[in-house]
Design an enzyme around this catalytic site. Structure first.
Site, mmCIF file in Angstrom:
data_model
loop_
_atom_site.group_PDB
_atom_site.id
_atom_site.type_symbol
_atom_site.label_atom_id
_atom_site.label_comp_id
_atom_site.label_asym_id
_atom_site.label_seq_id
_atom_site.Cartn_x
_atom_site.Cartn_y
_atom_site.Cartn_z
ATOM 1 N N HIS A 137 17.928 -41.425 10.988
ATOM 2 C CA HIS A 137 19.068 -41.787 11.846
ATOM 3 C C HIS A 137 20.118 -40.676 11.781
ATOM 4 O O HIS A 137 20.132 -39.898 10.821
ATOM 5 C CB HIS A 137 19.754 -43.064 11.331
ATOM 6 C CG HIS A 137 18.964 -44.308 11.490
ATOM 7 N ND1 HIS A 137 18.728 -45.171 10.447
ATOM 8 C CD2 HIS A 137 18.380 -44.872 12.574
ATOM 9 C CE1 HIS A 137 18.023 -46.201 10.877
ATOM 10 N NE2 HIS A 137 17.795 -46.049 12.164
ATOM 11 N N CYS A 190 23.606 -47.840 5.227
ATOM 12 C CA CYS A 190 22.677 -48.847 5.791
ATOM 13 C C CYS A 190 22.725 -50.186 5.099
ATOM 14 O O CYS A 190 22.238 -51.169 5.653
ATOM 15 C CB CYS A 190 21.234 -48.406 5.772
ATOM 16 S SG CYS A 190 20.829 -46.957 4.956
HETATM 17 C C1 CIR Z 1 13.611 -48.020 8.113
HETATM 18 O O1 CIR Z 1 12.818 -47.064 8.184
HETATM 19 O O2 CIR Z 1 13.990 -48.629 9.101
HETATM 20 C C2 CIR Z 1 14.108 -48.436 6.753
HETATM 21 N N1 CIR Z 1 13.101 -48.240 5.778
HETATM 22 C C3 CIR Z 1 15.339 -47.678 6.363
HETATM 23 C C4 CIR Z 1 16.511 -47.938 7.265
HETATM 24 C C5 CIR Z 1 17.727 -47.213 6.841
HETATM 25 N N2 CIR Z 1 18.821 -47.574 7.662
HETATM 26 C C6 CIR Z 1 19.824 -46.772 7.955
HETATM 27 O O3 CIR Z 1 19.821 -45.599 7.602
HETATM 28 N N3 CIR Z 1 20.789 -47.262 8.704
#
Ligand code: CIR
Length: 258
Positions: free
Chosen positions: A166, A253
């Site tokens: 992201h 996150c």
């Molecule tokens: C994913 O790949 O969606 C999750 N394992 C990690 C999400 C991390 N979220 C973020 O950076 N906002």
């Protein structure tokens, strides 16, 4: 910097290791992940934030990353449509929780619109939105349309990127005029309103910082960012993020803040 009084977080599921990741850092250890999560909650509380901790949701291994299924701005929640198919169902529970707390709107734009909160970087009155593997042009257009209603003073800029999950995985704002960037995050856009500090590759993970009220959360073990953070904040809280890093997660996150 942003002032927050409330947050929602979700306890990591025992199924966390079955989530999505691009890292090759091994499987997360759930007991340690939960310890690290508890420290994160304590840090938010110590900065004056009232935190609601939702129960783990075993059905969704990535559900502790609550930032992605919603974006909150000016006390209104926009429910996103995650680009990761295995995460799309996370919006249901988050919608229900947020509905009890604030007005909630849907991203809209049909099945093709994609947006994850991890791509939305609020930087003063600017909103930079990563065009990533998870967020597309239509998702950004829909977010911009909502923000015109909710926060007309804010400007939205799409930021095409490669190399990280992201936008906020690879770039956040230590101050509205100071961006920290992981060199792994490849961005063509320039940001004339701020100085962009590119970290050494080995410290790239620490580009994700979370300023809250008078303090800032930073990942533990990255001395350069710790020094920079201390130049700008009285309260710098370093948190061990090892188990979330294994799953492509970082500080921002783990919470929805407003
Ligand atoms: C994913 O790949 O969606 C999750 N394992 C990690 C999400 C991390 N979220 C973020 O950076 N906002």
């Amino acid at each position: 910097m942003p002032r927050y009084s409330n947050a929602i977080v979700r306890t990591p599921a025992f199924s966390l290791a079955q989530g999505i990741t691009t890292q090759a850092l091994g499987a997360p250890e759930i007991d340690l992940a939960r310890e690290q999560h508890a420290a994160y909650v304590a840090a938010l509380r110590s900065l004056g934030v009232e935190v609601t901790v939702l129960d783990a949701d075993e059905q969704y291994p990535d559900s502790c990353f609550v930032e992605d299924p919603a974006v909150i701005c000016n006390g209104v929640a926009i429910i996103t449509r995650p680009g990761a198919p295995t995460r799309r169902g996370e919006t249901g529970a988050i919608r229900e929780v947020l509905r009890a707390l604030m007005p909630v709107v849907e991203l809209g734009g049909g099945e093709d619109a994609r947006l994850e909160g991890g791509d939305v970087l609020m930087c003063g009155q600017r909103v930079l939105v990563g065009k990533s593997k998870r967020t597309n042009h239509m998702g950004i257009k829909r977010l911009a349309a909502h923000l015109r209603e909710i926060a007309p003073q804010m400007s939205v800029t799409a930021v095409p990127l490669e190399g990280v999950l992201h936008l906020k995985t690879g770039m956040t704002a230590l101050r509205p005029s100071l961006l920290l960037r992981d060199p792994a995050c490849r961005i063509e856009s320039r940001f004339p309103f701020a100085r962009t500090f590119t970290l050494p590759r080995a410290q790239g993970y620490a580009a994700n910082v979370l300023p809250i009220n008078d303090g800032v959360l930073i990942a533990k073990g990255y001395p350069l960012v710790a020094t920079l953070a201390r130049e700008h904040y009285e309260r710098v809280i370093e948190l061990d993020m090892s188990e979330f890093h294994k799953m492509d997660g970082s500080l921002t996150c783990l919470s929805l803040l407003w």
